[in-house]
Design a protein around this motif. Structure first.
Motif, PDB file in Angstrom:
ATOM      1  N   PRO A 286      14.427  -2.415  -3.051  1.00 54.63           N
ATOM      2  CA  PRO A 286      15.050  -3.205  -1.612  1.00 54.63           C
ATOM      3  C   PRO A 286      13.855  -2.530  -0.293  1.00 54.63           C
ATOM      4  CG  PRO A 286      17.122  -2.456  -1.948  1.00 54.63           C
ATOM      5  CD  PRO A 286      16.129  -2.412  -3.874  1.00 54.63           C
ATOM      6  N   ASP A 287      13.707  -1.289  -0.487  1.00 55.67           N
ATOM      7  CA  ASP A 287      13.183  -0.304   0.175  1.00 55.67           C
ATOM      8  C   ASP A 287      12.877   0.837  -1.102  1.00 55.67           C
ATOM      9  OD1 ASP A 287      15.389   1.443  -0.666  1.00 55.67           O
ATOM     10  OD2 ASP A 287      16.466   1.212   0.641  1.00 55.67           O
ATOM     11  N   THR A 288      12.033   2.392   0.230  1.00 54.88           N
ATOM     12  CA  THR A 288      11.447   2.971  -0.794  1.00 54.88           C
ATOM     13  C   THR A 288      12.134   3.874  -1.642  1.00 54.88           C
ATOM     14  OG1 THR A 288      10.622   4.391   1.529  1.00 54.88           O
ATOM     15  CG2 THR A 288       9.952   3.197   0.611  1.00 54.88           C
ATOM     16  N   THR A 289      13.504   3.920  -0.855  1.00 53.86           N
ATOM     17  CA  THR A 289      14.281   5.179  -1.354  1.00 53.86           C
ATOM     18  C   THR A 289      14.562   4.881  -2.916  1.00 53.86           C
ATOM     19  OG1 THR A 289      14.831   5.942   0.719  1.00 53.86           O
ATOM     20  CG2 THR A 289      16.800   5.994  -1.588  1.00 53.86           C
ATOM     21  N   GLN A 290      15.086   3.709  -2.645  1.00 50.09           N
ATOM     22  CA  GLN A 290      15.295   2.698  -4.448  1.00 50.09           C
ATOM     23  C   GLN A 290      13.956   3.142  -5.621  1.00 50.09           C
ATOM     24  OE1 GLN A 290      18.142   1.165  -5.757  1.00 50.09           O
ATOM     25  NE2 GLN A 290      18.714   2.890  -4.026  1.00 50.09           N
ATOM     26  N   LEU A 291      12.407   2.880  -4.919  1.00 50.46           N
ATOM     27  CA  LEU A 291      11.599   2.850  -5.640  1.00 50.46           C
ATOM     28  C   LEU A 291      11.278   4.377  -6.475  1.00 50.46           C
ATOM     29  CD1 LEU A 291       9.220   1.950  -6.642  1.00 50.46           C
ATOM     30  CD2 LEU A 291       7.884   2.488  -4.332  1.00 50.46           C
ATOM     31  N   GLU A 292      11.144   5.101  -5.200  1.00 56.04           N
ATOM     32  CA  GLU A 292      11.265   6.258  -5.657  1.00 56.04           C
ATOM     33  C   GLU A 292      12.624   6.926  -7.168  1.00 56.04           C
ATOM     34  OE1 GLU A 292       9.819   9.261  -3.802  1.00 56.04           O
ATOM     35  OE2 GLU A 292       9.053   8.472  -1.890  1.00 56.04           O
ATOM     36  N   LYS A 293      14.300   6.718  -7.037  1.00 54.26           N
ATOM     37  CA  LYS A 293      14.437   6.395  -7.639  1.00 54.26           C
ATOM     38  C   LYS A 293      14.559   6.635  -8.702  1.00 54.26           C
ATOM     39  CE  LYS A 293      19.777   6.682  -8.410  1.00 54.26           C
ATOM     40  NZ  LYS A 293      20.951   5.979  -7.521  1.00 54.26           N
ATOM     41  N   GLY A 294      13.709   5.259  -8.770  1.00 59.89           N
ATOM     42  CA  GLY A 294      13.378   4.201 -10.184  1.00 59.89           C
ATOM     43  C   GLY A 294      12.457   4.986 -10.590  1.00 59.89           C
ATOM     44  N   CYS A 295      11.212   5.488  -9.913  1.00 59.51           N
ATOM     45  CA  CYS A 295      10.309   5.914 -10.300  1.00 59.51           C
ATOM     46  C   CYS A 295      10.990   7.415 -11.227  1.00 59.51           C
ATOM     47  CB  CYS A 295       9.801   6.319  -9.800  1.00 59.51           C
ATOM     48  SG  CYS A 295       8.514   4.757  -9.025  1.00 59.51           S
ATOM     49  N   SER A 296      11.537   7.918 -10.426  1.00 66.86           N
ATOM     50  CA  SER A 296      11.886   9.645 -11.188  1.00 66.86           C
ATOM     51  C   SER A 296      13.226   9.236 -12.445  1.00 66.86           C
ATOM     52  CB  SER A 296      12.852   9.809 -10.218  1.00 66.86           C
ATOM     53  OG  SER A 296      13.439  11.240 -10.271  1.00 66.86           O
TER      54      SER A 296
ATOM     55  N   CYS B  53       0.504  -1.291   0.301  1.00 68.09           N
ATOM     56  CA  CYS B  53       0.371  -0.066  -0.031  1.00 68.09           C
ATOM     57  C   CYS B  53       0.820   1.018   0.219  1.00 68.09           C
ATOM     58  CB  CYS B  53      -1.375   0.166   0.597  1.00 68.09           C
ATOM     59  SG  CYS B  53      -2.200  -1.126   1.046  1.00 68.09           S
ATOM     60  N   GLU B  54       1.949   1.186   0.955  1.00 73.01           N
ATOM     61  CA  GLU B  54       2.752   2.707   0.870  1.00 73.01           C
ATOM     62  C   GLU B  54       3.227   2.605  -1.056  1.00 73.01           C
ATOM     63  OE1 GLU B  54       6.999   3.804   3.145  1.00 73.01           O
ATOM     64  OE2 GLU B  54       5.981   2.001   3.707  1.00 73.01           O
ATOM     65  N   ARG B  55       4.186   1.443  -1.347  1.00 75.58           N
ATOM     66  CA  ARG B  55       4.281   1.758  -2.426  1.00 75.58           C
ATOM     67  C   ARG B  55       3.542   2.360  -3.528  1.00 75.58           C
ATOM     68  NH1 ARG B  55       9.745  -1.706  -2.800  1.00 75.58           N
ATOM     69  NH2 ARG B  55      10.470  -1.959  -0.705  1.00 75.58           N
ATOM     70  N   ASN B  56       2.367   1.522  -2.965  1.00 76.35           N
ATOM     71  CA  ASN B  56       1.393   2.066  -4.185  1.00 76.35           C
ATOM     72  C   ASN B  56       1.444   3.665  -4.472  1.00 76.35           C
ATOM     73  OD1 ASN B  56      -0.310   0.358  -6.055  1.00 76.35           O
ATOM     74  ND2 ASN B  56       0.215  -1.270  -4.381  1.00 76.35           N
ATOM     75  N   ARG B  57       1.130   4.177  -3.023  1.00 79.62           N
ATOM     76  CA  ARG B  57       1.356   5.754  -2.974  1.00 79.62           C
ATOM     77  C   ARG B  57       2.421   6.577  -3.468  1.00 79.62           C
ATOM     78  NH1 ARG B  57      -1.159   3.866   2.198  1.00 79.62           N
ATOM     79  NH2 ARG B  57       0.708   3.854   3.319  1.00 79.62           N
ATOM     80  N   ILE B  58       3.394   5.495  -3.674  1.00 77.63           N
ATOM     81  CA  ILE B  58       4.055   6.589  -4.292  1.00 77.63           C
ATOM     82  C   ILE B  58       4.558   6.744  -5.602  1.00 77.63           C
ATOM     83  CG2 ILE B  58       7.298   6.461  -4.163  1.00 77.63           C
ATOM     84  CD1 ILE B  58       6.656   5.460  -0.950  1.00 77.63           C
ATOM     85  N   PHE B  59       4.784   4.781  -5.863  1.00 81.50           N
ATOM     86  CA  PHE B  59       4.034   5.288  -7.620  1.00 81.50           C
ATOM     87  C   PHE B  59       2.995   6.359  -8.099  1.00 81.50           C
ATOM     88  CE2 PHE B  59       1.654   3.404 -11.259  1.00 81.50           C
ATOM     89  CZ  PHE B  59       2.945   3.216 -11.986  1.00 81.50           C
ATOM     90  N   ASP B  60       1.544   6.288  -7.553  1.00 76.23           N
ATOM     91  CA  ASP B  60       0.755   7.335  -7.801  1.00 76.23           C
ATOM     92  C   ASP B  60       0.876   8.504  -7.822  1.00 76.23           C
ATOM     93  OD1 ASP B  60      -1.259   5.328  -8.345  1.00 76.23           O
ATOM     94  OD2 ASP B  60      -2.010   4.938  -6.025  1.00 76.23           O
ATOM     95  N   ARG B  61       2.096   9.420  -7.000  1.00 77.05           N
ATOM     96  CA  ARG B  61       2.666  10.065  -7.316  1.00 77.05           C
ATOM     97  C   ARG B  61       3.692  10.619  -8.131  1.00 77.05           C
ATOM     98  NH1 ARG B  61       4.675   9.932  -2.182  1.00 77.05           N
ATOM     99  NH2 ARG B  61       7.083   9.739  -2.969  1.00 77.05           N
ATOM    100  N   TYR B  62       4.406   9.654  -8.323  1.00 73.28           N
ATOM    101  CA  TYR B  62       5.130   9.743  -9.623  1.00 73.28           C
ATOM    102  C   TYR B  62       4.103   9.891 -10.823  1.00 73.28           C
ATOM    103  CZ  TYR B  62       9.504   9.455  -7.431  1.00 73.28           C
ATOM    104  OH  TYR B  62      10.184  10.779  -6.537  1.00 73.28           O
ATOM    105  N   PHE B  63       3.392   8.668 -11.094  1.00 76.53           N
ATOM    106  CA  PHE B  63       2.708   8.278 -12.524  1.00 76.53           C
ATOM    107  C   PHE B  63       0.604   8.857 -12.000  1.00 76.53           C
ATOM    108  CE2 PHE B  63       6.223   6.033 -11.958  1.00 76.53           C
ATOM    109  CZ  PHE B  63       7.031   6.904 -13.470  1.00 76.53           C
ATOM    110  N   PRO B  64       0.065   9.604 -11.911  1.00 76.08           N
ATOM    111  CA  PRO B  64      -1.339  10.046 -11.446  1.00 76.08           C
ATOM    112  C   PRO B  64      -2.113   9.228 -12.155  1.00 76.08           C
ATOM    113  CG  PRO B  64      -0.195  12.559 -11.617  1.00 76.08           C
ATOM    114  CD  PRO B  64       1.389  10.887 -11.750  1.00 76.08           C
ATOM    115  N   GLU B  65      -1.414   9.447 -13.918  1.00 73.58           N
ATOM    116  CA  GLU B  65      -2.127   8.894 -14.689  1.00 73.58           C
ATOM    117  C   GLU B  65      -2.179   7.811 -15.264  1.00 73.58           C
ATOM    118  OE1 GLU B  65       2.158   8.700 -16.246  1.00 73.58           O
ATOM    119  OE2 GLU B  65       1.154   9.717 -14.858  1.00 73.58           O
TER     120      GLU B  65
END
Length: 473
Positions: free
Chosen positions: A443-453, A370-382
């Motif tokens: 492995p963590d949300t920091t890596q996910l955010e970097k990848g999404c960016s 759920c936390e990761r989905n919220r991060i993803f939605d921030r980067y890709f709201p479409e």
């Protein structure tokens, strides 16, 4: 114009000319890779001589040579002096790893499902090793699994509204092997199976090896459309159907109950064999009026319980439930294909279920998802919202790009991000492009955010000036 006429001339590979655009060598190399990855070109296939392919495509000989050389670098093909060029035995086996093994690549392609959560698995493994009957687990026993292990599987599947017993439950070494056994035991060469337009990638390869035709059926935001399925049954003579009703891989679509009812009517009317792959990994207890497809069509359905993979994908354990009329052929396939899962792995999974640890692991992973989905939605709201807020992956529609999907993957890998595009999940190349992002793998949300960016910036930089509407399911 080409000097040769190919109207009645055989070539072992004829790419779609309309998709070969500038730069031609790169588009041709990517088209060849796509047909190899999809299974359209099997290992050992001899490719057309470069001059003949150049004539067919009305391209310069050196352009085709460049494309072949690029595919050699990707370990997709190899040449034999005096004999020609062939598809490699293990195509692309080392290409992506050359980068990923030497650099810190953010994994958003391969679906790992929070595999860093290992403590409960290790604890359960230690408990199993102290049991008095440990020696029995190292002996070859019933291919379908020990009775108490099958009983634990039947108990677990009841949470997904699958009412079965130990005699109609079997343990396989992963969902892919259940699919393989079902295809080889319940279908014949040339049979046709209805699938979603985008579906589980390994299903495509299994069908190719089994010589079974996959028929894509149009869908909408609620999944496969019943009238389209009926049309295909009448037109193509469908024998079976593969569905992932809960958070389908890769689209994240979840089929609502009324659509399940409508699909069930068509499936029953045409006597289709249904392979139901439950991909959610989350028990459905307390989900109100939730009912599985197995509940609706118990005599026609093989149910695959995939939540065990969400628990620990290193334990190659998956439960299958099936009706009496499928029992003998399916278990024969399990025995003759020699795909029995490890008794030790099955016992560890049984310990996780009976101790209550399995449910707790899934609860923990659901919170992280759920936390990761919220991060993803921030980067890709479409992007469309998934069928569950705890989805382990997301389906991202892509705008018109200046390169094809194969090149998108290659370019992002050079930027240290691994992704899977939609060509991996379909038997036909549609007009729309998507990307499946395994948000549970970093492995963590920091890596996910970097990848999404990185992905977001890459899309903006390489978006075509042309504008078009994109499907979001």
């Amino acid at each position: 114009m080409p000097t040769n006429s190919f109207e009645h001339f055989y070539l072992s590979w004829t790419p779609d000319k309309s998709r070969i655009k500038r730069p031609y060598y790169l588009a041709l190399a990517n088209a060849l890779e796509a047909d190899i990855v999809s299974g359209k070109l099997s290992s050992g296939t001899k490719l057309p001589p470069q001059r003949e392919l150049a004539d067919y495509l009305d391209l310069n000989f050196t352009t085709v040579t460049q494309a072949y050389n690029l595919c050699r670098e990707r370990n997709l093909i190899y040449g034999v002096t005096g004999r020609g060029t062939f598809v490699a035995a293990m195509p692309g086996n080392n290409y992506s790893r050359k980068i990923s093994q030497t650099q810190d690549v953010i994994e958003l392609g391969l679906l790992r499902g929070f595999d860093r959560i290992k403590a409960p698995i290790i604890e359960a493994s230690k408990n199993v090793l102290t049991k008095g009957y440990i020696e029995e687990l190292y002996s070859y026993t019933d291919a379908a699994g020990h009775l108490h292990q099958r009983a634990a599987g039947a108990h677990w599947m009841k949470q997904m509204d699958v009412c079965t017993d130990s005699e109609h439950t079997a343990i396989f070494s992963g969902a892919q092997n259940i699919i393989s056994a079902a295809m080889l035991s319940l279908f014949k060469i040339g049979d046709k199976i209805a699938i979603d337009e985008y579906t589980y990638s390994n299903l495509l390869g299994t069908a190719h090896l089994s010589h079974i035709r996959l028929i894509p059926v149009r869908g909408d935001a609620d999944g496969m459309m019943p009238d389209e399925l009926e049309y295909r049954c009448k037109k193509d003579g469908i024998n079976g159907i593969f569905l992932m009703p809960n958070c389908a891989n890769p689209t994240t679509c979840t089929i609502p109950e009324n659509r399940k009812d409508e699909l069930s009517e068509v499936i029953a009317r045409y006597g289709l064999i249904l392979i139901e792959d439950d991909n959610t990994g989350i028990p459905q207890t307390g989900a109100g009026n939730y009912h599985s497809m197995f509940f609706r069509l118990p005599e026609q359905t093989i149910y695959i319980c995939n939540s065990t993979m969400a628990l620990c994908n290193g334990l190659r354990v998956a439960f299958a439930a099936f009706p009496e009329n499928f029992r003998v052929p399916l278990l024969n396939a399990l025995f003759h294909l020699n795909i029995k899962t490890s008794s030790l792995d099955a016992e560890i999974m049984t310990e996780l279920i009976l101790s209550g640890k399995a449910a707790k692991i899934l609860e923990q992973k659901a919170e992280l998802a759920c936390e990761r989905n919220r991060i993803f939605d921030r980067y890709f709201p479409e992007a469309a919202k998934p069928g569950t807020p705890a989805a382990f992956f997301r389906w991202l529609p892509l705008p018109e790009m200046t390169m094809d999907e194969m090149e998108i993957e290659h370019q992002l890998l050079l930027r240290k991000v691994s992704v899977y595009c939609s060509y991996r999940f379909t038997v036909t190349r549609g007009p729309y492009s998507f990307m499946r992002l395994a948000i549970s793998s970093p492995p963590d949300t920091t890596q996910l955010e970097k990848g999404c960016s990185i992905i977001r910036d890459f899309i903006k930089e390489n978006q075509s000036d042309a504008t078009d509407s994109r499907k979001t399911f």
